[in-house]
Design a protein around this motif. Structure first.
Motif, mmCIF file in Angstrom:
data_model
loop_
_atom_site.group_PDB
_atom_site.id
_atom_site.type_symbol
_atom_site.label_atom_id
_atom_site.label_comp_id
_atom_site.label_asym_id
_atom_site.label_seq_id
_atom_site.Cartn_x
_atom_site.Cartn_y
_atom_site.Cartn_z
ATOM 1 N N ASN A 1 -37.243 -53.608 22.552
ATOM 2 C CA ASN A 1 -35.961 -53.196 21.970
ATOM 3 C C ASN A 1 -36.119 -52.071 20.943
ATOM 4 O O ASN A 1 -35.196 -51.284 20.742
ATOM 5 N N VAL A 2 -37.272 -52.018 20.312
ATOM 6 C CA VAL A 2 -37.535 -50.920 19.375
ATOM 7 C C VAL A 2 -37.542 -49.598 20.145
ATOM 8 O O VAL A 2 -36.870 -48.626 19.784
ATOM 9 N N ALA A 3 -38.299 -49.601 21.246
ATOM 10 C CA ALA A 3 -38.364 -48.393 22.076
ATOM 11 C C ALA A 3 -36.994 -48.039 22.642
ATOM 12 O O ALA A 3 -36.608 -46.871 22.702
ATOM 13 N N ARG A 4 -36.238 -49.079 23.044
ATOM 14 C CA ARG A 4 -34.905 -48.819 23.616
ATOM 15 C C ARG A 4 -33.966 -48.168 22.602
ATOM 16 O O ARG A 4 -33.210 -47.254 22.939
ATOM 17 N N VAL A 5 -33.998 -48.650 21.363
ATOM 18 C CA VAL A 5 -33.132 -48.065 20.334
ATOM 19 C C VAL A 5 -33.495 -46.593 20.141
ATOM 20 O O VAL A 5 -32.629 -45.710 20.178
ATOM 21 N N VAL A 6 -34.785 -46.325 19.963
ATOM 22 C CA VAL A 6 -35.197 -44.945 19.678
ATOM 23 C C VAL A 6 -34.822 -44.034 20.847
ATOM 24 O O VAL A 6 -34.236 -42.964 20.656
ATOM 25 N N ARG A 7 -35.133 -44.472 22.073
ATOM 26 C CA ARG A 7 -34.873 -43.608 23.229
ATOM 27 C C ARG A 7 -33.382 -43.417 23.479
ATOM 28 O O ARG A 7 -32.980 -42.428 24.096
ATOM 29 N N SER A 8 -32.540 -44.343 23.013
ATOM 30 C CA SER A 8 -31.104 -44.163 23.248
ATOM 31 C C SER A 8 -30.591 -42.896 22.559
ATOM 32 O O SER A 8 -29.551 -42.362 22.921
ATOM 33 N N PHE A 9 -31.355 -42.395 21.580
ATOM 34 C CA PHE A 9 -30.995 -41.144 20.887
ATOM 35 C C PHE A 9 -31.505 -39.904 21.623
ATOM 36 O O PHE A 9 -31.215 -38.792 21.214
ATOM 37 N N ASP A 10 -32.352 -40.096 22.633
ATOM 38 C CA ASP A 10 -32.927 -38.959 23.368
ATOM 39 C C ASP A 10 -33.658 -37.994 22.425
ATOM 40 O O ASP A 10 -33.355 -36.804 22.383
ATOM 41 N N PRO A 11 -34.639 -38.529 21.635
ATOM 42 C CA PRO A 11 -35.315 -37.647 20.681
ATOM 43 C C PRO A 11 -36.249 -36.641 21.357
ATOM 44 O O PRO A 11 -36.599 -36.836 22.491
ATOM 45 N N PRO B 1 -30.784 -41.810 10.692
ATOM 46 C CA PRO B 1 -29.988 -42.507 11.718
ATOM 47 C C PRO B 1 -30.800 -43.415 12.655
ATOM 48 O O PRO B 1 -30.384 -44.546 12.912
ATOM 49 N N ILE B 2 -31.934 -42.955 13.167
ATOM 50 C CA ILE B 2 -32.720 -43.816 14.061
ATOM 51 C C ILE B 2 -33.274 -44.999 13.277
ATOM 52 O O ILE B 2 -33.232 -46.149 13.741
ATOM 53 N N GLU B 3 -33.761 -44.733 12.094
ATOM 54 C CA GLU B 3 -34.304 -45.815 11.263
ATOM 55 C C GLU B 3 -33.254 -46.909 11.045
ATOM 56 O O GLU B 3 -33.528 -48.093 11.204
ATOM 57 N N GLU B 4 -32.034 -46.472 10.701
ATOM 58 C CA GLU B 4 -30.976 -47.440 10.421
ATOM 59 C C GLU B 4 -30.572 -48.196 11.693
ATOM 60 O O GLU B 4 -30.295 -49.402 11.651
ATOM 61 N N ALA B 5 -30.563 -47.476 12.831
ATOM 62 C CA ALA B 5 -30.166 -48.121 14.093
ATOM 63 C C ALA B 5 -31.165 -49.196 14.509
ATOM 64 O O ALA B 5 -30.833 -50.117 15.262
#
Lengths: 473, 304
Positions: free
Chosen positions: A463-473, A445-449
């Motif tokens: 934006n890469v960091a923003r996408v990943v952090r939006s998942f709260d990993p 899911p994170i990869e695809e997002a």
């Protein structure tokens, strides 16, 4: 030709995560997410007393120990053939609910916000990604957001203090046991919990929700970034009755635009690109197996690849809010320009929900929704009634416990032989979201997002960091 | 205002029972600390095989608050859960600070350090295009630090990753440094997680006065000098032989598995989460400040 960016470590998360992306024409065209830590909980649990599992598994995550603790006691409830009395169920809900508030506030303000808000010009707020167009808040709004960052440190601390009233201490609570919770309730505790919750409710309404929507307004283009597979699932959390029939945040699956009921047997884990060996290509976690091989060729992560019905699914607040589709706070009306008299529901956000900002909105709105429910659970507590059910450890048994951590679906599976743990398997939320590709070469899911995320400046791939952090990993 | 070591010890040891909450440091002392430390000593906080629970716990500090610690007392240069930077910058900052402040900065280690497979079970990031393991990062930074503080039971003793069968051969900070013959002094602040006062208090003591008095487990006696059982509010039940038979029953929690009789810390007076509650009051002590408690004190719910 695509150029590669490696972000290792991806900070402001729990754990050790490495993100690699290929960028072409200013956009991400391929992505890899790698979990870089292996501790071996499933191996450590083997042969131990089943009752120790809730203590041990809480140590998987110091941000959401209560969620692992909850999944673990639910797993033991099933294996032991018991269920908590009403008070036990409600106190468990209140403990987990308090940690939702703590975790969501911490995530937005202290883990994610620095991607949008410029902190003070001093360590640890510098160095940071910087450049034209990265930080879009006006000076006044930015200053207000920094103030909110500091104030939110008090809020998350107070949420923990509220949690400890019933939980004993936190991180890593003492209260969670099979059959319910340890400590009887009394009027003092109920009153203190109630007033703590009122203070937090006020703060979520006047600080957390408005700040999220302010950021959403300033970064409107990020409603179009981070879409992902658009498949989501929720195990259901906060049981509303003693027989586990209904949940506040509902159980369900949303795959390729359609809703389905959850069938636990459709969950499998694959390991093609994970550093594990197995003669099976996929397994149901109840029959799971952990043979770690950090030198495996082609592997790129310690995270396995959980799939539902063979497909990757996103878990977390967006998934739960999408599946539950509750009425949102009035802040959502203001944001969408809908009159206050009308109800706005999560699905009214449409495709905007599946985005970086959509995930932050879902998280903040979920925090509000859970607080409203917690007020009712406090009311339902019955003084003088038991908080736990007695039990005997079976010689032989199997069970699983499903719950939802603030960051997504968490499942524990146990089999007991001779009264000891014979096998214990854990599928954590970030196992779902940060998983590598699977047997069919489908990204996690994170990869695809990450696909399509704009990277105008290779040195500052915010934006890469923003996408990943939006998942709260 | 100047602050003598004696006054400081008195404040740290103050019973929260008497005060009603964990008043470790009054505002005046924050000012004194600020003044004494004008120069803001650099701190590098790194994380290995852990859960970030120690970091979350220190956020629960009350006197001083975490805001005061971060903005007034120390200069936190590296902390992977807190810092704005990411990627190779994180390791570059750590390398630069450790060079610039060689022998002067303080290293905080959270989590244990896996040694199997050449440390591959915990990779902390990339530097110069190469993966760096927690094992190598720890040795490099610790060898240059003025002192190292192991926060939590994982860094202090190996903790849960080192519990049997220790699949990744995880070790404590002291084990790693001893093996590499690195002489930097180490202070252990065990606990799963440690009380925020133990972390902030020890850090403040080290910054102001140097290494505090330590016990045989390298723990500051200031916080780990008392046996839980000797001060337990349920002790009189123990003397009377009145034992709780199930959770919620009245009596001493010994038969439910309480490890208070073999555990040394001051939570019995300090309590957790701003004095809200503590382990034995809510359930039992599992002995989380003691070495090897995951193996030696389990099953947790059986009497000692």
């Amino acid at each position: 030709m695509a150029k590669k960016i490696t972000i290792d470590p991806l900070t402001r998360i729990e754990g050790h995560l490495k993100i690699e992306v290929d960028v072409e024409g200013g956009k991400v065209v391929n992505a890899k997410s790698s979990g870089m830590l292996f501790r071996g909980f499933e191996l450590i649990l083997k042969g131990r007393d089943p009752r120790d599992a809730p203590q041990i598994t809480q140590r998987i995550c110091g941000v959401c120990p209560t969620a692992h603790g909850t999944a673990s006691v639910r797993c033991l409830d099933m294996a032991f053939g018991i269920k908590p009395p009403t008070n036990g169920r409600l106190v468990r809900n209140l403990i987990l609910g308090a940690n939702y508030i703590q975790s969501h506030v911490l995530h937005f303000f202290h883990l994610a916000a620095l991607d949008y808000v410029k902190g003070p010009n001093t360590a640890p707020f510098v160095p940071r990604y910087d450049g034209p167009g990265i930080y879009k808040l006006s000076k006044a709004v930015n200053n207000k957001a920094v103030e909110a960052y500091l104030k939110a440190l008090d809020l998350r601390r107070k949420a923990h203090e509220m949690l400890a009233i019933f939980g004993g201490k936190v991180p890593h609570v003492q209260a969670l046991i099979p059959g319910g919770v340890t400590e009887p309730i009394n009027a003092d505790k109920i009153i203190r919990f109630y007033w703590s919750l009122q203070e937090l409710k006020e703060a979520v309404n006047t600080i957390y929700l408005p700040t999220v929507y302010l950021v959403g307004k300033a970064y409107g283009e990020l409603f179009k970034v981070g879409k992902g597979h658009k498949n989501v699932l929720s195990y259901g959390v906060f049981p509303m009755d003693d027989d586990d029939k209904t949940f506040l945040l509902k159980q369900g699956v949303y795959t390729k635009g359609k809703d389905y009921p959850l069938d636990v047997k459709k969950i499998t884990e694959e390991i093609k690109y994970s550093w594990y060996n197995d003669k099976e290509v996929k397994r149901y976690p109840g029959n799971g197996y952990t043979d770690v091989t950090p030198d495996k060729k082609g592997g790129y992560s310690f995270i396995k690849a959980p799939r539902y019905n063979g497909l990757p699914h996103e878990v977390g607040p967006l998934a739960r809010m999408w599946i539950t589709n509750p009425v949102l706070s009035k802040h959502a009306n203001a944001f969408l320009g809908v009159p206050k008299s009308k109800d706005v529901r999560m699905r009214d956000l449409g495709d905007k929900a599946f985005s970086i900002i959509g995930r932050h909105v879902a998280r903040a709105e979920e925090c509000w929704y859970v607080i409203l429910a917690m007020e009712k659970w406090i009311d339902q507590l019955q003084l003088g009634k038991p908080v736990n059910t007695q039990y005997k450890i079976p010689k032989q048994a199997e069970g699983y416990g499903l719950s939802e951590a603030p960051r997504g679906s968490v499942g524990h599976w146990i089999s007991i032989k001779d009264g000891k743990i014979a096998n214990y398997q854990i599928v954590a939320p970030t196992t779902w979201n940060a998983s590598p590709s699977d047997n069919k070469e489908t990204r996690g899911p994170i990869e695809e997002a990450l696909i399509g995320a704009p990277v105008p400046d290779m040195k500052n791939p915010v934006n890469v960091a923003r996408v990943v952090r939006s998942f709260d990993p | 205002m100047s602050l003598s070591r004696r006054d400081f010890l008195k404040i740290c040891g103050t019973s929260s029972v008497a005060l009603g909450f964990s008043q470790m440091m009054v505002p005046g002392i924050v000012n004194a600390l600020e003044k004494a430390l004008s120069g803001n000593p650099p701190v590098i906080w790194i994380q290995g095989s852990g859960c970030s629970g120690c970091s979350v716990s220190i956020l629960n500090a009350v006197h001083p608050t975490i805001q005061e610690v971060l903005l007034k007392i120390i200069s936190l240069k590296v902390h992977p859960t807190v810092m704005a930077a990411q990627g190779t910058t994180v390791l570059e900052v750590a390398a630069n600070i450790s060079k610039q402040f060689k022998g002067k900065f303080f290293l905080v280690v959270e989590g244990s350090i896996p040694t199997a497979a050449n440390g591959k079970y915990c990779v902390v990031g990339e530097l110069g295009g190469k993966s760096v393991t927690m094992l190598d990062w720890t040795k490099d930074l610790a060898s240059k630090a003025k002192a190292a503080i192991a926060v939590g039971s994982c860094a202090s003793y190996g903790g849960i990753p080192a519990a049997q069968p220790n699949p990744t051969k995880a070790q404590s900070l002291i084990e790693i440094l001893n093996k590499a013959d690195i002489k930097t002094p180490v202070i252990n602040i065990p606990g799963c997680p440690p009380h925020p006062d133990w972390m902030v208090g020890t850090l403040a003591y080290v910054l102001l006065y140097g290494i505090p008095e330590l016990d045989e487990n390298n723990r500051p006696t200031l916080f780990y000098g008392t046996l839980v059982h000797d001060h337990c509010p349920y002790r009189s039940y123990y003397e009377e032989g009145k034992f709780a038979k199930y959770f919620g029953d009245e009596g001493c929690r010994y038969e439910l598995g309480c490890k208070g009789p073999e555990t040394y810390c001051d939570t019995w007076k300090r309590k957790f989460n701003n004095g809200t509650n503590w382990c034995v009051q809510n359930a039992i002590c599992i002995g989380c400040v003691q070495p090897k408690f995951w193996d030696e004190f389990s099953p947790f719910y059986e009497a000692l």
